[in-house]
Write a protein that holds these residues in place. Structure first.
Motif, mmCIF file in Angstrom:
data_model
loop_
_atom_site.group_PDB
_atom_site.id
_atom_site.type_symbol
_atom_site.label_atom_id
_atom_site.label_comp_id
_atom_site.label_asym_id
_atom_site.label_seq_id
_atom_site.Cartn_x
_atom_site.Cartn_y
_atom_site.Cartn_z
ATOM 1 N N PHE A 13 0.832 -1.206 0.000
ATOM 2 C CA PHE A 13 0.000 0.000 0.000
ATOM 3 C C PHE A 13 0.865 1.255 0.000
ATOM 4 O O PHE A 13 1.995 1.247 0.483
ATOM 5 N N PHE A 14 0.281 2.343 -0.506
ATOM 6 C CA PHE A 14 0.920 3.664 -0.449
ATOM 7 C C PHE A 14 1.132 3.966 1.037
ATOM 8 O O PHE A 14 0.178 3.977 1.812
ATOM 9 N N ASP A 15 2.369 4.200 1.403
ATOM 10 C CA ASP A 15 2.780 4.106 2.811
ATOM 11 C C ASP A 15 2.056 5.021 3.796
ATOM 12 O O ASP A 15 1.988 4.718 4.982
ATOM 13 N N LEU A 54 -8.989 1.186 -0.638
ATOM 14 C CA LEU A 54 -8.732 0.519 -1.914
ATOM 15 C C LEU A 54 -7.898 1.469 -2.761
ATOM 16 O O LEU A 54 -8.200 2.664 -2.818
ATOM 17 N N ASN A 55 -6.868 0.953 -3.388
ATOM 18 C CA ASN A 55 -6.059 1.781 -4.288
ATOM 19 C C ASN A 55 -5.889 1.041 -5.612
ATOM 20 O O ASN A 55 -5.035 0.195 -5.755
ATOM 21 N N SER A 56 -6.771 1.384 -6.545
ATOM 22 C CA SER A 56 -6.700 0.792 -7.881
ATOM 23 C C SER A 56 -6.772 1.919 -8.893
ATOM 24 O O SER A 56 -7.668 2.760 -8.789
ATOM 25 N N GLY A 83 -8.829 11.783 -6.027
ATOM 26 C CA GLY A 83 -8.078 11.982 -7.262
ATOM 27 C C GLY A 83 -7.014 13.052 -7.075
ATOM 28 O O GLY A 83 -6.972 13.747 -6.055
ATOM 29 N N SER A 84 -6.142 13.186 -8.090
ATOM 30 C CA SER A 84 -5.004 14.102 -7.983
ATOM 31 C C SER A 84 -4.677 14.712 -9.335
ATOM 32 O O SER A 84 -4.447 13.986 -10.312
ATOM 33 N N ALA A 85 -4.630 16.054 -9.390
ATOM 34 C CA ALA A 85 -4.192 16.707 -10.630
ATOM 35 C C ALA A 85 -2.713 16.435 -10.863
ATOM 36 O O ALA A 85 -2.238 16.439 -11.989
HETATM 37 N N1 PMP Z 1 -2.214 8.173 -3.368
HETATM 38 C C1 PMP Z 1 -1.314 7.453 -4.034
HETATM 39 C C2 PMP Z 1 -1.584 6.013 -4.296
HETATM 40 C C3 PMP Z 1 -0.127 8.040 -4.472
HETATM 41 O O1 PMP Z 1 0.778 7.300 -5.115
HETATM 42 C C4 PMP Z 1 0.101 9.409 -4.215
HETATM 43 C C5 PMP Z 1 1.385 10.117 -4.649
HETATM 44 N N2 PMP Z 1 2.495 9.363 -4.750
HETATM 45 C C6 PMP Z 1 -0.867 10.129 -3.516
HETATM 46 C C7 PMP Z 1 -2.021 9.486 -3.106
HETATM 47 C C8 PMP Z 1 -0.673 11.587 -3.174
HETATM 48 O O2 PMP Z 1 -0.998 12.393 -4.259
HETATM 49 P P1 PMP Z 1 -0.751 13.984 -4.263
HETATM 50 O O3 PMP Z 1 0.617 14.211 -4.793
HETATM 51 O O4 PMP Z 1 -1.834 14.529 -5.151
HETATM 52 O O5 PMP Z 1 -0.916 14.459 -2.857
#
Ligand code: PMP
Length: 438
Positions: free
Chosen positions: A139-141, A195-197, A258-260
């Protein structure tokens, strides 16, 4: 008398009580602080941290410049706390299309300082002391410390690698959840699942069947889903990103993040968003208004214009959301070939801009230190950047302490890089391979 008074005052002024809040215990270490510093000092090819080293698209940077120069001085001032109106409006329009439901820009969308702050708002707003939150490994840490800071307990369930078919390279699709194991993690204390997909770091794109299983368990146990979809446009080989919120019974219990930064290759702008039902977002707004309050107006204005363009070009070949994955798929294939060629076996990702590779065949160069506290892949990645100039991230950084030691034979590369960077990485790997065989 005067002097002795001031002496005793200065002695008292030195604090002796503990200053750190208890909620910070055990979460002070951060992989990025350490590895970003190492990459800056040593790397010749930085495939470590996840950011593109190519420019953001012209239409986006031009929108920013226009916003600066067109004389609307109000763009330098505060805007609406929960999102600049043009941005929430276009995000609502866009997600109406993606989700097939009507959205109210003011209550179903909130703009955050990157996806990072969106995640923070979710955990602070929705997780209480004693709540359990299921996290799928790797997972994203930041999920783990964020759950802990909210007073919750993270409960981990790992994707299990299955051997690839017919001597093929392994794919991220070969990493799967065991349905019985997943079901066993849900109980009356479970408040949410993250969930991260597409998944960072594996690049796994969860299938409809896998999402269906998660959705069924969420509905059965009345659990929320925090769905981190920052890589939603980065899927390859004709695969489709499926939004769990569109599955039956899920809209009402899901927040989509989401993320720009990822969507428009502009990670430094730190513009992110949350889309979801008002019954959840109203509580996220409470956290947002009492912590960050607001994100940079001008960046929101430019992202709004980026989305307006993408809305017009939706599904067309000129759309950035069509072009970017096309370009990244080529970069992925190139790195896959390069790694496979030297025997650092890649796990072919279905999505994201990350690729995990098996370092087993290179272990003889970086001998194990069995008594070290540090997982082997950490030492390998540090050795590699210091001695070879190639930066990557150890995979075990994406696992809980209890499971780290099961996954120390892998490192993660980011392939959202210029051709020259990928070529520099390939040259390093080729030279290394030659040194090993000669
Ligand atoms: N979620 C995931 C799975 C990511 O990989 C990242 C950035 N590495 C983020 C969130 C954070 O995104 P942001 O740069 O928009 O804060």
């Amino acid at each position: 008398v005067k002097a002795s008074n001031s002496l005793s005052f200065s002695l008292q002024a030195k604090m002796s009580r503990p200053v750190q809040a208890r909620r910070l215990e055990g979460i002070d270490k951060n992989i990025w602080v350490e590895f970003v510093k190492l990459a800056a000092a040593y790397s010749k090819a930085n495939l470590g941290q996840g950011f593109p080293d190519f420019p953001a698209p012209d239409f986006l940077t031009e929108a920013f410049t226009r916003a600066l120069s067109e004389g609307n001085h109000m763009l330098h001032q505060y805007t609406r706390a929960f999102g600049h109106p043009p941005l929430v409006k276009v995000l609502a329009q866009f997600f109406e299309k993606l989700l097939g439901r009507d959205l109210d820009p003011m209550t179903n969308v909130m703009v955050t300082v990157g996806a990072y702050q969106a995640l923070f708002c979710c955990f602070q707003a929705l997780v209480d002391e004693g709540d359990e939150v299921i996290i799928i490994e790797p997972f994203f840490d930041c999920y783990e410390p964020m759950v802990k800071m909210a007073g919750g307990t993270p409960v981990f369930v790992s994707l299990r690698p299955n051997p690839p078919k017919d001597g093929k390279l392994m794919s991220s699709a070969d990493w799967q959840l065991d349905p019985a194991e997943l079901a066993s993690k849900f109980n009356e204390r479970t408040k949410a699942i993250v969930l991260n997909s597409p998944n960072n770091p594996l690049g796994k794109v969860f299938s409809r069947g896998e999402l269906g299983l998660i959705a069924e368990l969420c509905v059965k146990h009345d659990v929320l889903c925090i769905s981190d979809e920052v890589y939603e446009w980065l899927v390859y080989d004709g695969k489709q990103h499926i939004r769990i919120a569109s599955l039956q019974g899920m809209w009402d219990r899901t927040v989509i993040i989401g993320s720009a930064g990822k969507t428009f290759s502009a990670t430094g702008w730190k513009v992110g968003w949350v889309v979801g039902p008002n019954r959840l977002l109203q509580h996220l707004r409470t956290v947002h208004q009492n912590s960050v309050y607001h994100c940079a107006t001008i960046a929101q204005e430019a992202v709004a214009q980026g989305f307006q363009r993408e809305l017009m070009l939706y599904g067309k070949p000129e759309s950035y959301f069509v072009q970017l994955p096309k370009e990244l798929q080529q970069k992925r294939d190139w790195l896959v070939q390069s790694l496979d060629g030297v025997g650092m076996k890649p796990i072919v990702p279905e999505g994201t801009y990350f690729l995990v590779a098996d370092i087993s065949q290179f272990k003889s160069d970086v001998p194990d230190a069995p008594n070290s506290d540090e997982p082997y892949d950490y030492r390998f990645a540090k050795w590699m950047v210091k001695n070879k100039g190639l930066a990557a991230i150890p995979l075990s950084a994406f696992y809980s302490n209890a499971h780290k030691n099961n996954y120390t034979n892998f490192i993660r590369f980011c392939f959202a890089k210029e051709e020259a960077t990928l070529k520099a990485a390939n040259d390093i790997l080729q030279k290394w391979k030659q040194e090993k065989t000669s």
